[in-house]
Design an enzyme around this catalytic site. Structure first.
Site, mmCIF file in Angstrom:
data_model
loop_
_atom_site.group_PDB
_atom_site.id
_atom_site.type_symbol
_atom_site.label_atom_id
_atom_site.label_comp_id
_atom_site.label_asym_id
_atom_site.label_seq_id
_atom_site.Cartn_x
_atom_site.Cartn_y
_atom_site.Cartn_z
ATOM 1 N N THR A 375 0.832 -1.179 0.000
ATOM 2 C CA THR A 375 0.000 0.000 0.000
ATOM 3 C C THR A 375 0.886 1.255 0.000
ATOM 4 O O THR A 375 1.954 1.264 0.553
ATOM 5 C CB THR A 375 -0.857 -0.025 1.277
ATOM 6 O OG1 THR A 375 -1.462 -1.298 1.333
ATOM 7 C CG2 THR A 375 -1.856 1.074 1.303
ATOM 8 N N THR A 393 -3.124 0.207 -3.310
ATOM 9 C CA THR A 393 -2.433 -0.971 -2.781
ATOM 10 C C THR A 393 -2.506 -2.175 -3.697
ATOM 11 O O THR A 393 -3.435 -2.315 -4.501
ATOM 12 C CB THR A 393 -3.041 -1.362 -1.410
ATOM 13 O OG1 THR A 393 -2.271 -2.418 -0.839
ATOM 14 C CG2 THR A 393 -4.480 -1.825 -1.516
ATOM 15 N N ASN A 395 -2.000 -4.876 -1.749
ATOM 16 C CA ASN A 395 -2.019 -5.550 -0.460
ATOM 17 C C ASN A 395 -0.590 -5.728 0.030
ATOM 18 O O ASN A 395 -0.014 -4.779 0.520
ATOM 19 C CB ASN A 395 -2.799 -6.865 -0.465
ATOM 20 C CG ASN A 395 -3.105 -7.308 0.963
ATOM 21 O OD1 ASN A 395 -3.045 -6.494 1.883
ATOM 22 N ND2 ASN A 395 -3.401 -8.579 1.168
ATOM 23 N N SER A 447 -8.478 -1.207 5.259
ATOM 24 C CA SER A 447 -8.149 -0.252 6.326
ATOM 25 C C SER A 447 -7.667 1.080 5.762
ATOM 26 O O SER A 447 -7.366 2.003 6.523
ATOM 27 C CB SER A 447 -7.046 -0.831 7.221
ATOM 28 O OG SER A 447 -7.484 -2.012 7.827
ATOM 29 N N GLY A 468 -1.332 -1.746 6.535
ATOM 30 C CA GLY A 468 -2.299 -2.782 6.904
ATOM 31 C C GLY A 468 -3.207 -2.281 8.007
ATOM 32 O O GLY A 468 -3.719 -1.161 7.950
HETATM 33 O O1 DON Z 1 -6.654 -2.504 2.157
HETATM 34 C C1 DON Z 1 -6.055 -2.853 3.161
HETATM 35 O O2 DON Z 1 -6.447 -2.624 4.287
HETATM 36 C C2 DON Z 1 -4.743 -3.610 3.011
HETATM 37 N N1 DON Z 1 -4.758 -4.355 1.804
HETATM 38 C C3 DON Z 1 -3.621 -2.639 3.093
HETATM 39 C C4 DON Z 1 -2.261 -3.288 3.003
HETATM 40 C C5 DON Z 1 -1.147 -2.424 3.433
HETATM 41 O O3 DON Z 1 -1.320 -1.335 3.894
HETATM 42 C C6 DON Z 1 0.209 -3.003 3.303
HETATM 43 N N2 DON Z 1 1.223 -1.971 3.401
HETATM 44 N N3 DON Z 1 1.964 -1.719 4.220
#
Ligand code: DON
Length: 569
Positions: A375, A393, A395, A447, A468
């Protein structure tokens, strides 16, 4: 953990790199600002502003450029949310271009014969990908708000892919550490490594010809250059080879959606943020409504009282997340109740400032029945005061690590953001149930929390972060640091972060908090754990006292805030 100057800075997530910034001053500009996680992408956005583009134009250019310069998170094969404050009308809009579960997706698709979740299938197979939304979302933003021609906004990205960009320190380190996983897929290995799988060194040129061709098709044909024709064929072929579900029907059916942002007030300021299928906006507002009942400014930044309180409000909010949040097109999310001042007050009354609650004693609240109805983030503000906050993102960093052979881009593994099985946490330790169960065409709960704060109706700052489950607490702390603690954007970005998400019942702290504070938090009953990685990568822009400001998180290297050239002071 390293001690750098006066401040201890934790490790970058997933990356054995330490990065720090020794000043806490934002970058200043006179006619707009772009903050993103890659210098070249920020420059692409600033160039668009200098050429007369507005904040949405610049955001589109940044996004396409990140797909080239920051392949761990910038993407064509993923999705995101764009939150927009339009200075001409004063209206706030958001575009949801989150991935959708393909037509053939089913609730139990990640369970093996014994009924256990097959993590590998959910995270690293062709089945892990939802239908990408980025191209549709950016095009929709352009249709509604764009000023410069669509093609112009892809120019920088096409040139960066065609002629190469110097591999950033961040990318070089990431590619080194992910070599094994990435080279399991021949196309990914060919795109991001030299012959035989040798990682690029920082500063070497990474040329991405197939990606340049794909970007050109998108420049010439708009979304049809992605969801139909050659790119679509390449995606479908890739899926057939690897047993994935994203077929031609799923691609054509993809829709970006305009969503009304959720908004509320915090100590008199208006906070506008992302609505479901993001959980972040709802819970940031819920937590702010709870915090409002405490003298946070008096507690002081980084004090035991402040951190204890943040942990307690987060514990309550993340418990609700597990029960109530999902794709609003499939599940009746009780948004109004969750973001109401009354509910915030109720929750505040349950908080004991002397003692941490046990998460096992905290259950999701009871919604009134029936309910009426890796992300990256970047922020842009233009000279007219239109402001855009976008989080996008794949993911994980590099998504599923599977590339579409011939098309030059990585596929997301966003399907893991769904609940594969009730009671089994996803990669971020997040729990969920019915609201976030898998269904064809549904969007996995996110998130991601792009957020804009307005003062007297005028944009003050925009912010957001990757991370995340920690995105929501990172954004919350940004708001509290600026609004309650009076920090400037850079100070607020740099300040050490905490995180709590109800379950597991752990208070994670970045390094940089005083040992005295940590001791008090332990005495109050918190299971404190020093976070193994730093939290988030906040990119913020704003306007105050006649000056544009930008602050890029020092936690992940190569981030940069850039003002349009003509206007840089
Ligand atoms: O949409 C979400 O909440 C997750 N897929 C975000 C993933 C994320 O932030 C990874 N990065 N550090």
């Amino acid at each position: 953990m390293l001690l750098l100057g006066a401040r201890v800075v934790a490790q970058v997530p997933d990356t054995p790199i330490i990065r720090y910034q020794d000043t806490a001053h934002p970058v200043y500009g006179a006619a707009g600002m772009v903050a993103s996680q890659n210098l070249y992408a920020s420059k692409a956005g600033a160039d668009v502003l200098a050429a007369g583009g507005n904040a949405v134009d610049a955001a589109i250019a940044v996004s396409f450029s990140l797909a080239v310069t920051l392949p761990r998170a910038g993407n064509l094969g993923g999705g995101g949310f764009m939150l927009i404050h339009d200075s001409a009308t004063g209206e706030n809009t958001s575009i949801d271009y989150r991935e959708m579960a393909p037509v053939g997706a089913t609730r139990d698709m990640y369970l093996d014969k014994e009924g256990n979740v097959d993590r590998n299938r959910a995270m690293f197979s062709h089945l892990a990908s939802g239908v990408p939304g980025t191209v549709a979302g950016l095009y929709q933003a352009h249709q509604q708000f764009g000023r410069l021609p669509w093609k112009r906004l892809l120019e920088a990205a096409i040139a960066q892919a065609r002629y190469g960009v110097p591999v950033s320190f961040d990318l070089a380190e990431m590619l080194k550490s992910r070599q094994l996983r990435m080279c399991r897929n021949a196309a990914t290995c060919g795109y991001f490594y030299k012959d035989g799988g040798e990682p690029y060194a920082a500063g070497e040129l990474l040329v991405q010809s197939d990606l340049a061709d794909t970007l050109e098709r998108i420049a010439n044909e708009g979304p049809d250059g992605f969801y139909k024709g050659k790119t679509a064929e390449l995606i479908v072929d890739e899926m057939k080879r690897g047993g994935g579900l994203v077929d031609a029907e799923s691609l054509v059916a993809y829709r970006a959606v305009d969503r009304k942002p959720v908004s509320g007030t915090y100590r008199g300021y208006e906070v506008v943020t992302m609505s479901p299928p993001s959980s972040g906006g709802v819970h940031v507002l819920q937590m702010l409504n709870t915090l409002e009942h405490f003298p946070v400014a008096e507690f002081g930044a980084g004090s035991a009282d402040s951190i204890h309180l943040l942990a307690e409000v987060a514990r309550l909010a993340y418990a609700d997340r597990s029960e109530y949040l999902g794709d609003p097109d499939y599940y009746d999310v009780p948004v109004e109740w969750l973001i109401s001042k009354e509910y915030g007050k109720e929750l505040a009354a349950t908080i004991d400032m002397r003692k941490a609650r046990e998460s096992t004693d905290v259950a999701p609240g009871v919604a009134p029945q029936p309910e009426s109805p890796d992300t990256t983030h970047f922020s842009v503000i233009d000279a007219d005061g239109s402001i855009v906050a976008t989080t996008t993102t794949l993911n994980f960093s590099f998504g599923s690590a599977i590339s579409v052979a011939g098309a030059g881009f990585l596929l997301n593994n966003e399907m893991d953001d769904f609940v594969s099985k009730p009671g089994v946490p996803n990669a971020y330790g997040l729990l969920g149930g019915e609201a976030n169960a898998i269904a064809a065409g549904k969007r996995p709960l996110s998130s991601m929390t792009p957020t804009i704060v307005l003062a007297d109706g005028q944009p003050w700052f925009a912010t957001g972060s990757p991370g995340g489950s920690r995105i929501i607490t990172s954004v919350l702390q940004m708001l509290v640091n600026v609004i309650d603690h009076g920090m400037n954007l850079a100070e607020a970005v740099n300040a050490p972060r905490m995180h709590h998400q109800w379950l597991p019942d752990i208070l994670q702290l970045e390094s940089g908090f005083s040992p005295d504070t940590v001791k008090i938090l332990r005495e109050r009953g918190h299971a404190v754990q020093e976070s193994r990685s730093s939290m988030g990568s906040v990119q913020a822009v704003g306007f105050r006292d006649g000056v544009f400001r930008g602050a890029s998180d020092p936690r992940r290297p190569n981030a940069a805030s850039v003002a349009p050239a003509a206007a840089t002071q």
